[in-house]
Design a protein around this motif. Structure first.
Motif, mmCIF file in Angstrom:
data_model
loop_
_atom_site.group_PDB
_atom_site.id
_atom_site.type_symbol
_atom_site.label_atom_id
_atom_site.label_comp_id
_atom_site.label_asym_id
_atom_site.label_seq_id
_atom_site.Cartn_x
_atom_site.Cartn_y
_atom_site.Cartn_z
ATOM 1 N N UNK A 1 -111.409 102.916 -10.375
ATOM 2 C CA UNK A 1 -111.521 103.104 -9.012
ATOM 3 C C UNK A 1 -112.629 104.266 -9.099
ATOM 4 N N UNK A 2 -113.495 104.070 -8.296
ATOM 5 C CA UNK A 2 -114.799 105.143 -8.158
ATOM 6 C C UNK A 2 -114.496 106.585 -8.098
ATOM 7 N N UNK A 3 -113.255 106.866 -7.110
ATOM 8 C CA UNK A 3 -113.033 108.456 -7.020
ATOM 9 C C UNK A 3 -112.096 108.777 -8.096
ATOM 10 N N UNK A 4 -111.843 107.826 -9.168
ATOM 11 C CA UNK A 4 -110.961 108.567 -10.352
ATOM 12 C C UNK A 4 -112.134 108.461 -11.697
ATOM 13 N N UNK A 5 -113.350 108.002 -11.003
ATOM 14 C CA UNK A 5 -114.256 107.842 -12.383
ATOM 15 C C UNK A 5 -114.226 108.643 -13.276
ATOM 16 N N UNK A 6 -113.963 110.197 -12.969
ATOM 17 C CA UNK A 6 -114.102 111.243 -14.222
ATOM 18 C C UNK A 6 -112.860 111.604 -14.688
ATOM 19 N N UNK A 7 -111.803 110.615 -14.382
ATOM 20 C CA UNK A 7 -110.523 110.865 -14.928
ATOM 21 C C UNK A 7 -110.120 110.021 -16.208
ATOM 22 N N UNK A 8 -109.499 110.539 -17.109
ATOM 23 C CA UNK A 8 -109.236 109.554 -18.386
ATOM 24 C C UNK A 8 -108.211 108.356 -18.062
ATOM 25 N N UNK A 9 -107.099 108.555 -17.162
ATOM 26 C CA UNK A 9 -106.676 107.511 -16.932
ATOM 27 C C UNK A 9 -106.626 107.075 -15.570
ATOM 28 N N UNK A 10 -105.973 105.775 -15.085
ATOM 29 C CA UNK A 10 -106.148 105.184 -14.024
ATOM 30 C C UNK A 10 -104.579 105.034 -13.273
ATOM 31 N N UNK A 11 -104.627 104.949 -12.024
ATOM 32 C CA UNK A 11 -102.887 104.683 -11.739
ATOM 33 C C UNK A 11 -102.473 103.486 -12.350
ATOM 34 N N UNK A 12 -101.081 103.386 -12.614
ATOM 35 C CA UNK A 12 -100.399 102.397 -13.266
ATOM 36 C C UNK A 12 -99.515 101.509 -12.300
ATOM 37 N N UNK A 13 -99.170 102.128 -11.354
ATOM 38 C CA UNK A 13 -98.253 101.272 -10.452
ATOM 39 C C UNK A 13 -99.174 100.945 -9.298
ATOM 40 N N UNK A 14 -99.617 99.624 -9.223
ATOM 41 C CA UNK A 14 -100.672 99.329 -8.424
ATOM 42 C C UNK A 14 -100.150 98.856 -6.911
ATOM 43 N N UNK A 15 -98.748 98.728 -6.655
ATOM 44 C CA UNK A 15 -98.129 98.314 -5.360
ATOM 45 C C UNK A 15 -97.827 97.091 -5.426
ATOM 46 N N UNK A 16 -97.249 96.595 -4.348
ATOM 47 C CA UNK A 16 -96.497 95.416 -4.108
ATOM 48 C C UNK A 16 -97.192 94.471 -3.288
ATOM 49 N N UNK A 17 -98.465 95.053 -2.560
ATOM 50 C CA UNK A 17 -99.210 94.090 -1.712
ATOM 51 C C UNK A 17 -100.222 93.243 -2.724
ATOM 52 N N UNK A 18 -99.641 92.386 -3.238
ATOM 53 C CA UNK A 18 -100.380 91.703 -4.487
ATOM 54 C C UNK A 18 -101.653 91.046 -4.303
ATOM 55 N N UNK A 19 -101.411 90.187 -3.036
ATOM 56 C CA UNK A 19 -102.785 89.670 -2.493
ATOM 57 C C UNK A 19 -103.849 90.368 -2.148
ATOM 58 N N UNK A 20 -103.785 91.860 -2.221
ATOM 59 C CA UNK A 20 -104.690 92.788 -1.782
ATOM 60 C C UNK A 20 -105.089 93.670 -2.817
ATOM 61 N N UNK A 21 -104.742 93.348 -3.854
ATOM 62 C CA UNK A 21 -105.071 94.095 -5.335
ATOM 63 C C UNK A 21 -106.177 93.312 -6.091
ATOM 64 N N UNK A 22 -106.987 93.817 -6.598
ATOM 65 C CA UNK A 22 -108.133 93.471 -7.401
ATOM 66 C C UNK A 22 -107.718 93.306 -8.887
ATOM 67 N N UNK A 23 -107.969 92.088 -9.316
ATOM 68 C CA UNK A 23 -107.888 91.829 -10.750
ATOM 69 C C UNK A 23 -109.053 91.322 -11.491
ATOM 70 N N UNK A 24 -109.038 91.386 -12.917
ATOM 71 C CA UNK A 24 -110.267 91.191 -13.694
ATOM 72 C C UNK A 24 -110.192 90.194 -14.511
ATOM 73 N N UNK A 25 -110.680 89.114 -14.601
ATOM 74 C CA UNK A 25 -110.759 87.727 -15.449
ATOM 75 C C UNK A 25 -109.388 87.793 -16.043
ATOM 76 N N UNK A 26 -108.319 87.426 -15.430
ATOM 77 C CA UNK A 26 -106.973 87.226 -16.118
ATOM 78 C C UNK A 26 -107.170 86.208 -17.151
ATOM 79 N N UNK A 27 -106.828 86.240 -18.600
ATOM 80 C CA UNK A 27 -107.151 85.323 -19.414
ATOM 81 C C UNK A 27 -105.627 84.587 -20.104
ATOM 82 N N UNK A 28 -104.619 85.332 -19.892
ATOM 83 C CA UNK A 28 -103.501 84.533 -20.378
ATOM 84 C C UNK A 28 -102.335 85.391 -19.686
ATOM 85 N N UNK A 29 -101.085 84.546 -19.294
ATOM 86 C CA UNK A 29 -100.030 85.091 -18.713
ATOM 87 C C UNK A 29 -98.938 84.461 -19.711
ATOM 88 N N UNK A 30 -97.826 85.425 -19.561
ATOM 89 C CA UNK A 30 -96.559 85.103 -20.326
ATOM 90 C C UNK A 30 -95.375 85.500 -19.538
#
Length: 636
Positions: free
Chosen positions: A289-318
């Motif tokens: 997140x650009x407004x968290x660019x200066x922070x060491x950590x990012x949010x961990x719970x991203x919500x339940x609106x899964x179809x409106x959440x960005x992912x990045x190259x998911x490579x495997x699932x289990x």
């Protein structure tokens, strides 16, 4: 940001481009190109290596630009290998075909052109104007919008000067490959005794029977994104697959989750109907997140609106017995989780920084994790860019700690068995748990299947001589004995291999990525990172300085002062005269939003986070340099 005097001089100094030198050219119909043949075109040099997920992102970012400016822009891929295997010309040719690269590629195995252009990281982009001068030097991904603006400016300038030549470029398409499978990535066993394969090169799923004959296909085979029935659905370089338990499948209405890698989505498949849907991801590649660019950590719970959440190259699932689907999110170097019942998406482990760092889930670093396997509740991980086997200790569905079984860092690899602490892998992509509890590893760039024994903490080799095995699972032979089922990507097939009673012990040595060492003086050393926001964007200073540097070293003692994380893109280090050599690890970030310099950022403006990680080998020398200039986005 304010440039130093050194930066200002360099930014305004017109530099003639160096000649393009290497072993061979691909995608040119056998012709050898040089800069003279490209004169009159805007040339975009893309320094890449085919192991690198960020490089693969850039290939996709550039495709619309190449199409839009096809008569004036020539992209040249300069392949500068990180791993030993990537220097193999046959492996490179397969990668160019696999990733459907539609521009000339220079094979630069000795990093001659890489050094001539001062590249220090994968990916690096260099823009040459039609007269052959360097006009921009960019690191990392996310530059497509700025490149479009720059190309428009160069077109206007050089059409007015008469130095722009429109017309076709030098790309010559290779012959298309035929066959049932094309660069398959992952596979799973189905309850009916068949196998479901991610046929990545054909952008579809293929169900094979026990003899590997095609039973059916799911997906049209056209690259793209579309939900629908088996004949019309579209995928884009899909990879991992996970089958859900029957009870859960009946509840949610689908049986299989697919990592649709280039679409940045999780897809669902109902095996009875062949219907394909989407369960997570909005198709926009996830960045921190650009407004968290200066922070060491990012949010961990991203919500339940899964179809409106960005992912990045998911490579495997289990599928995990806690009811979650664990995701190897290669593009952000993290492990995610998805709950099919609640559609909640969360970060399971990893900060998003690239590297090898163990510890609690919120402090661990991964590097392009690409394979997952389950042992009890614990999750085993093929962490490809660190050539490592990692595992997450899990209790009651919650990650507790991240650990490393094999591997030491981003630039260490090899083919060595024996004690795990000195064993080496080379870019593993798959992992499986064997019946005796040991771990099989698809050691892709060594062309082998390796074995780690957690009881003795030793490594051995089960099979070798394969061509980029991307996945491994346990199958049953006709005699009922367990055998390895290997997805052999570069031979476009699945193969069964007996598990040997006595594994091999191989020692072909340990290696490091060979890049030129920068000679530096001990004592004070200036780090300068250039960043100029693209036209139409401005630095996002609404919450203070929107830039950040994170600097560390291997060994840690190399830096006496100046390490750590702070705002700004300049830093003074104090380098230890008692350490002869090492690697500086530098991560730069800059946040910018749409808007004009000097003006306010409009409400709901699109914001962008630019980030690059460098690992720079240094050699301490009294005659060396006392500053290091890097380009996050430098435009002359």
């Amino acid at each position: 940001m304010t440039m130093s005097a050194t930066e200002s001089v360099r930014a305004n100094y017109k530099v003639r481009a160096s000649e393009l030198l290497g072993r061979n050219w691909l995608n040119t119909g056998g012709k050898q190109l040089d800069l003279e043949a490209l004169r009159g075109k805007i040339v975009l040099l893309d320094f890449w290596t085919f192991c690198c997920i960020n490089c693969l992102h850039v290939l996709d970012e550039l495709r619309p630009l190449e199409e839009q400016y096809s008569d004036v822009l020539v992209t040249v891929g300069v392949h500068s290998p990180k791993f030993e295997h990537e220097a193999d010309p046959d492996a490179l040719a397969a990668a160019v075909e696999r990733y459907e690269i539609h521009h000339p590629v220079l094979d630069d195995p000795e990093l001659v052109t890489w050094q001539a252009y001062g590249a220090r990281a994968w990916p690096t982009l260099v823009v040459l104007d039609p007269e052959g001068y360097i006009v921009a030097h960019l690191s990392g991904e996310g530059h497509a919008q700025g490149l479009g603006s720059l190309v428009d400016e160069l077109i206007a300038e050089h059409e007015a000067k008469g130095t722009l030549h429109r017309g076709n470029g030098p790309y010559v398409a290779p012959e298309a490959r035929e066959g049932d499978l094309r660069f398959p990535g992952k596979a799973i066993a189905l309850d009916n005794g068949n196998f479901l394969v991610g046929d990545s090169g054909h952008h579809r799923l293929v169900e094979l029977d026990a003899d590997f004959s095609v039973v059916r296909t799911i997906g049209s085979g056209a690259k793209g994104y579309a939900d629908g029935d088996a004949g019309t659905a579209q995928f884009n370089e899909l990879q991992g697959l996970a089958a859900l338990p029957a009870e859960l499948a009946a509840e949610v209405g689908y049986d299989v989750i697919v990592a649709d890698t280039v679409n940045h989505r999780l897809r669902s498949v109902n095996l009875a109907t062949g219907q394909v849907g989407t369960v997570a991801g909005n198709g926009v590649q996830r960045l921190l997140d650009s407004d968290n660019a200066r922070q060491e950590t990012q949010p961990t719970d991203l919500g339940t609106d899964a179809l409106n959440i960005s992912l990045s190259s998911p490579w495997d699932v289990l599928y995990h017995p806690s009811g979650q689907v664990i995701i190897a999110m290669a593009g952000t170097h993290q492990i995610f989780a998805f709950d099919p019942r609640t559609t909640a998406v969360s970060v399971f482990a990893g900060t998003g920084l690239e590297g090898l760092n163990d510890g609690t889930p919120d402090e661990a670093w991964f590097a392009q994790s690409s394979g997952l396997a389950l042992s009890g509740e614990n999750v085993w991980i093929a962490d490809s860019e660190t050539s490592a086997l990692r595992w997450i200790e899990v209790q009651d569905g919650e990650a507790k700690s991240v650990n490393t079984a094999i591997g030491t860092g981003l630039f260490d690899f090899g083919f060595r068995d024996g004690a795990a602490e000195q064993a080496r892998l080379q870019h593993p992509l798959g992992v499986a748990v064997l019946p005796d509890g040991s771990i099989a590893i698809a050691d892709s760039y060594n062309g082998a299947v390796r074995r780690f024994d957690p009881a003795t903490k030793t490594v051995s080799t089960l099979a070798k001589g394969l061509k980029e095995p991307a996945d491994v699972l346990v199958d049953t032979s006709v005699d009922g004995d367990p055998v390895l089922l290997v997805v052999e990507t570069n031979t476009h097939q699945l193969v069964r291999i007996p598990i040997p009673a006595e594994a091999l012990v191989v020692d072909e040595g340990a290696s490091q990525t060979q890049r030129p060492k920068t000679r530096v003086q001990s004592g004070n050393h200036e780090i300068l990172v250039r960043f100029a926001a693209p036209k139409g964007q401005k630095l996002d200073d609404r919450w203070g300085d929107p830039t950040q540097l994170k600097i560390s070293a291997s060994p840690e003692e190399l830096i006496l002062e100046g390490g750590g994380t702070s705002v700004g893109l300049t830093r003074t280090l104090v380098l230890n005269p008692e350490v002869s050599e090492g690697v500086l690890h530098i991560t730069a970030r800059a946040a910018a939003c749409d808007g004009e310099p000097g003006g306010e950022i409009p409400d709901h403006a699109a914001c962008h986070l630019y980030q690059q990680d460098w690992g720079i080998p240094v050699l301490l020398d009294a005659q060396g340099e006392n500053e290091l200039l890097l380009d996050l986005r430098g435009v002359n």
